[in-house]
Design an enzyme around this catalytic site. Structure first.
Site, PDB file in Angstrom:
ATOM      1  N   LYS A 126       0.803  -1.112   0.055  1.00  0.00           N
ATOM      2  CA  LYS A 126      -0.129  -0.132  -0.010  1.00  0.00           C
ATOM      3  C   LYS A 126       0.714   1.288  -0.177  1.00  0.00           C
ATOM      4  O   LYS A 126       0.726   2.140  -0.861  1.00  0.00           O
ATOM      5  CB  LYS A 126      -1.067   0.005   1.169  1.00  0.00           C
ATOM      6  CG  LYS A 126      -1.951   0.803   1.315  1.00  0.00           C
ATOM      7  CD  LYS A 126      -3.081   0.753   2.169  1.00  0.00           C
ATOM      8  CE  LYS A 126      -2.712  -0.051   3.662  1.00  0.00           C
ATOM      9  NZ  LYS A 126      -1.852   0.393   4.327  1.00  0.00           N
ATOM     10  N   THR A 176       4.013   1.660  -0.797  1.00  0.00           N
ATOM     11  CA  THR A 176       4.645   1.467  -2.047  1.00  0.00           C
ATOM     12  C   THR A 176       3.871   1.981  -3.249  1.00  0.00           C
ATOM     13  O   THR A 176       4.412   2.905  -3.949  1.00  0.00           O
ATOM     14  CB  THR A 176       5.022  -0.049  -2.456  1.00  0.00           C
ATOM     15  OG1 THR A 176       6.045  -0.466  -1.386  1.00  0.00           O
ATOM     16  CG2 THR A 176       5.941   0.032  -3.596  1.00  0.00           C
ATOM     17  N   ARG A 206       2.349   8.500   7.179  1.00  0.00           N
ATOM     18  CA  ARG A 206       2.681   8.367   8.535  1.00  0.00           C
ATOM     19  C   ARG A 206       4.131   8.185   8.617  1.00  0.00           C
ATOM     20  O   ARG A 206       4.849   7.526   7.674  1.00  0.00           O
ATOM     21  CB  ARG A 206       1.923   7.221   9.052  1.00  0.00           C
ATOM     22  CG  ARG A 206       0.423   7.218   9.077  1.00  0.00           C
ATOM     23  CD  ARG A 206      -0.388   6.356   9.698  1.00  0.00           C
ATOM     24  NE  ARG A 206      -0.045   5.226   8.674  1.00  0.00           N
ATOM     25  CZ  ARG A 206      -0.347   3.710   9.007  1.00  0.00           C
ATOM     26  NH1 ARG A 206      -0.691   3.520  10.140  1.00  0.00           N
ATOM     27  NH2 ARG A 206       0.074   3.046   8.231  1.00  0.00           N
ATOM     28  N   LYS A 243       7.002  -6.832  10.645  1.00  0.00           N
ATOM     29  CA  LYS A 243       6.503  -6.157   9.264  1.00  0.00           C
ATOM     30  C   LYS A 243       7.388  -5.345   8.600  1.00  0.00           C
ATOM     31  O   LYS A 243       7.373  -4.987   7.369  1.00  0.00           O
ATOM     32  CB  LYS A 243       5.474  -5.034  10.028  1.00  0.00           C
ATOM     33  CG  LYS A 243       4.638  -4.561   8.853  1.00  0.00           C
ATOM     34  CD  LYS A 243       3.456  -3.634   9.398  1.00  0.00           C
ATOM     35  CE  LYS A 243       2.605  -3.016   8.162  1.00  0.00           C
ATOM     36  NZ  LYS A 243       3.281  -1.912   7.568  1.00  0.00           N
ATOM     37  N   ALA A 259      -3.569   1.500  12.755  1.00  0.00           N
ATOM     38  CA  ALA A 259      -4.796   1.645  12.148  1.00  0.00           C
ATOM     39  C   ALA A 259      -5.554   0.436  12.656  1.00  0.00           C
ATOM     40  O   ALA A 259      -6.804   0.520  12.798  1.00  0.00           O
ATOM     41  CB  ALA A 259      -4.706   1.480  10.859  1.00  0.00           C
ATOM     42  N   PHE A 289      -3.331  -0.354   7.279  1.00  0.00           N
ATOM     43  CA  PHE A 289      -4.117  -1.800   7.019  1.00  0.00           C
ATOM     44  C   PHE A 289      -5.061  -1.640   6.045  1.00  0.00           C
ATOM     45  O   PHE A 289      -5.062  -1.054   5.097  1.00  0.00           O
ATOM     46  CB  PHE A 289      -4.476  -2.407   8.476  1.00  0.00           C
ATOM     47  CG  PHE A 289      -3.614  -2.496   9.453  1.00  0.00           C
ATOM     48  CD1 PHE A 289      -2.248  -3.296   8.941  1.00  0.00           C
ATOM     49  CD2 PHE A 289      -3.316  -2.008  10.501  1.00  0.00           C
ATOM     50  CE1 PHE A 289      -1.243  -3.663   9.843  1.00  0.00           C
ATOM     51  CE2 PHE A 289      -2.134  -2.280  11.340  1.00  0.00           C
ATOM     52  CZ  PHE A 289      -1.229  -3.046  11.133  1.00  0.00           C
ATOM     53  N   PHE A 322       3.302  -8.498  -9.350  1.00  0.00           N
ATOM     54  CA  PHE A 322       4.441  -9.596  -8.929  1.00  0.00           C
ATOM     55  C   PHE A 322       4.828 -10.487  -9.847  1.00  0.00           C
ATOM     56  O   PHE A 322       4.019 -10.626 -10.907  1.00  0.00           O
ATOM     57  CB  PHE A 322       3.963 -10.648  -7.877  1.00  0.00           C
ATOM     58  CG  PHE A 322       4.031  -9.825  -6.280  1.00  0.00           C
ATOM     59  CD1 PHE A 322       5.123 -10.078  -5.493  1.00  0.00           C
ATOM     60  CD2 PHE A 322       3.031  -8.958  -6.050  1.00  0.00           C
ATOM     61  CE1 PHE A 322       5.008  -9.561  -4.198  1.00  0.00           C
ATOM     62  CE2 PHE A 322       3.065  -8.358  -4.897  1.00  0.00           C
ATOM     63  CZ  PHE A 322       4.135  -8.592  -3.854  1.00  0.00           C
ATOM     64  N   TRP A 349       7.099  -0.779  -7.823  1.00  0.00           N
ATOM     65  CA  TRP A 349       8.126  -1.358  -7.324  1.00  0.00           C
ATOM     66  C   TRP A 349       9.302  -1.903  -8.107  1.00  0.00           C
ATOM     67  O   TRP A 349      10.356  -1.627  -7.721  1.00  0.00           O
ATOM     68  CB  TRP A 349       7.793  -2.951  -6.437  1.00  0.00           C
ATOM     69  CG  TRP A 349       8.443  -3.411  -5.655  1.00  0.00           C
ATOM     70  CD1 TRP A 349       8.789  -3.458  -4.330  1.00  0.00           C
ATOM     71  CD2 TRP A 349       9.695  -4.333  -5.980  1.00  0.00           C
ATOM     72  NE1 TRP A 349       9.940  -3.929  -3.830  1.00  0.00           N
ATOM     73  CE2 TRP A 349      10.478  -4.824  -4.895  1.00  0.00           C
ATOM     74  CE3 TRP A 349      10.127  -4.883  -7.324  1.00  0.00           C
ATOM     75  CZ2 TRP A 349      11.633  -5.572  -4.858  1.00  0.00           C
ATOM     76  CZ3 TRP A 349      11.291  -5.718  -7.314  1.00  0.00           C
ATOM     77  CH2 TRP A 349      11.906  -5.992  -6.104  1.00  0.00           C
TER      78      TRP A 349
END
Length: 556
Positions: free
Chosen positions: A71, A73, A94, A105, A273, A301, A381, A409
């Site tokens: 998210k 990224t 954030r 994480k 969150a 999230f 991906f 990415w």
């Protein structure tokens, strides 16, 4: 293949004054933290009120899985793509918590060629905002305990102390403990608790306050305990507001850094969150709207947590009106929701994709309930197949959502141009009619039930005796008009993290509730959610190091 930290360390950064100059911020308007990060001065912020606002884009996602959704990224790559298409764009994100950085994480600087930099600084101490929040929180705790020790003039019932200490590290041993052991001079013996800094009320206050006066007003309303008559005792009663505000003075100023492609990023605040409201500061978002054509922001999230709180708490309180929502999914995560184990996600499986896509469907439906247009993007991906992409594209277009493939990415802003194009089309052709899910005047129990049924898909809500009593007490105290901040697992639409996809036939279990009077919301604790996380069996901290030249390795 290069790691995120290698890509970050090899990047050629512009001086932060040159990034600021793109948005009309002069060097005199900055407080420098080295060459590549700065705070925006209060003097400059005070000049922005008369300017028109740009467009506001919220990036959210399906429920997170071990496969990863990307998210942050996507948010960064989208902002770079919009910049490439000639739009003056600013990110409003954030700050990362140290807990996830050293836990499981990882950091929150994006990934691959869609990152904000300097990555190591951001993921570690940055400009010290979180330390200021921690210090202010624990100063209030110290003043509370000292007041009791010095005679307890306010008549505080030590069995009804609700203020907790905090620390920005995952540490399960601090969840429940006893303080004041030892001699009489060592304080009053009582049970105490810690929360992680990003779940603290002061973090929420920092992110919702408009200015210093609003910050002080909110700090003063914090309820720390109840007296023997059952009446609240506040931070103002303890004369703690001025000193707490002094600690938070610099933390109130938004931080400016840049992406790998030199788009500006205002990074400020970092509430979780799944526990708190999960959005960056109101100040940073409003500042970004005054300085750019388009602001890309993010809520933590899945959309059932971060987006719901962004739309029902932050927007309601700050008067923000999002123009579009970007909903991030991955083929891998959808197959995981369809029952495929993590080790087999690289194999084409349209049957599992069809089964797991119901999670995406629910989130689309949820965002549409707020009257905001939705753009769905698949974070690409290498293991994904064309058939899988086309299945998801068709699914989204059948539901009136724009769809685009994101390759940020691997390709940075260039890989986000298709998504940026869809966002721009949506801004031009689809009008947002944002409205919150529920009215202020609805009772707290009805707000909880509305979120549980409408957003999570629950059949209903069950309450422990303690939760019922807490909600009744808050209504009696006059807090019934506040929005509700649901503390729930991020891994499922339900409060059971093992229920993947789009679960049905379940009940949301509220075990307790409390008011964050300064932040301006009521927190409902559901399921087994913890406000102080623990470290995993093999923490990320074990792989982080620094060499003799000060170069950090192992961050991700």
């Amino acid at each position: 293949m290069k790691t995120d930290i290698q890509i970050s360390q090899e990047a050629k950064l512009m001086h932060i004054r040159d990034i600021a100059g793109k948005y009309g911020i002069t060097e005199d308007d900055l407080e420098m933290y080295g060459k590549y990060k700065a705070k925006v001065t209060e003097e400059f912020l005070s000049t922005l009120s008369g300017r028109p606002d740009g467009k506001l884009i919220l990036v959210t996602a399906i429920n997170p899985t071990p496969a990863g959704e990307g998210k942050t990224t996507t948010s960064i790559g989208l902002a770079d793509a919009l910049s490439r298409l000639g739009k003056k764009t600013l990110l409003a994100l954030r700050e990362p918590s140290l807990g996830p950085c050293f836990g499981i994480k990882g950091g929150a600087a994006g990934g691959g060629y869609a990152q904000v930099v300097p990555m190591e600084d951001l993921n570690l101490h940055f400009t010290g905002d979180f330390h200021a929040v921690t210090a202010a929180n624990n100063l209030l705790a110290a003043l509370l305990d000292n007041h009791i020790h010095q005679g307890n003039e306010l008549g505080i019932d030590t069995r009804q102390i609700v203020w907790k200490r905090c620390l920005d590290i995952n540490d399960r041993a601090l969840r429940n403990l006893v303080v004041g052991l030892g001699a009489k001079a060592d304080g009053f013996v009582r049970e105490d608790h810690f929360v992680i800094t990003v779940a603290s009320e002061i973090m929420a206050i920092l992110c919702l306050a408009d200015d210093m006066q609003d910050l002080k007003n909110r700090l003063g309303r914090i309820i720390v305990a109840y007296n023997y008559e059952g009446k609240p005792v506040t931070a103002e009663d303890l004369h703690a507001v001025g000193s707490m505000a002094a600690l938070l003075k610099d933390a109130m100023k938004p931080n400016l850094i840049q992406t790998l492609e030199h788009t500006g990023a205002l990074i400020h605040g970092g509430p979780f969150a799944n526990i708190a409201h999960g959005c960056n500061s109101v100040r940073a978002t409003k500042t970004a709207l005054k300085l750019s054509d388009i602001v890309v922001t993010e809520a933590g999230f899945g959309a059932d947590l971060g987006a719901e709180k962004f739309l029902d708490i932050k927007c309601r309180k700050a008067g923000l009106k999002p123009d579009a929502v970007v909903l991030v999914a991955t083929v891998r995560a959808l197959k995981y929701n369809g029952g495929v184990p993590k080790t087999e996600l690289g194999t084409e499986n349209l049957e599992a994709l069809a089964k797991g896509i119901v999670n995406l469907k629910k989130h689309i439906e949820n965002i549409q309930k707020y009257g905001v247009p939705v753009v769905v993007t698949l974070n690409s991906f290498t293991s994904d197949t064309k058939a899988e992409y086309e299945f998801v594209r068709g699914f989204c277009e059948e539901r009136g959502c724009e769809f685009a493939l994101s390759e940020v990415w691997a390709k940075g802003g260039e890989g986000g141009e298709a998504l940026a194009g869809k966002v721009l089309d949506t801004l031009e052709k689809k009008e947002s009619h944002y409205h919150p899910l529920y009215p202020d005047e609805m009772s707290l129990a009805d707000k909880i039930e509305t979120i549980s049924k409408e957003i999570y898909g629950a059949d209903g809500v069950s309450y422990t005796a303690a939760a019922k009593k807490a909600l009744e007490r808050m209504e009696d105290m006059g807090f019934g008009g506040l929005p509700v901040c649901m503390a729930k697992t991020q891994y499922s639409l339900s409060d059971d993290q093992k229920k993947l996809g789009r679960p049905t036939g379940f009940t949301i279990n509220v075990r307790d509730a409390y008011v964050s009077a300064g932040a301006g919301f009521v927190v409902a604790l559901t399921g087994a959610i913890m406000t102080m996380p623990g470290l995993p069996k093999k923490p990320a901290a074990e792989g982080i190091d620094v060499d003799e030249n000060g170069k950090i390795t192992g961050l991700f």
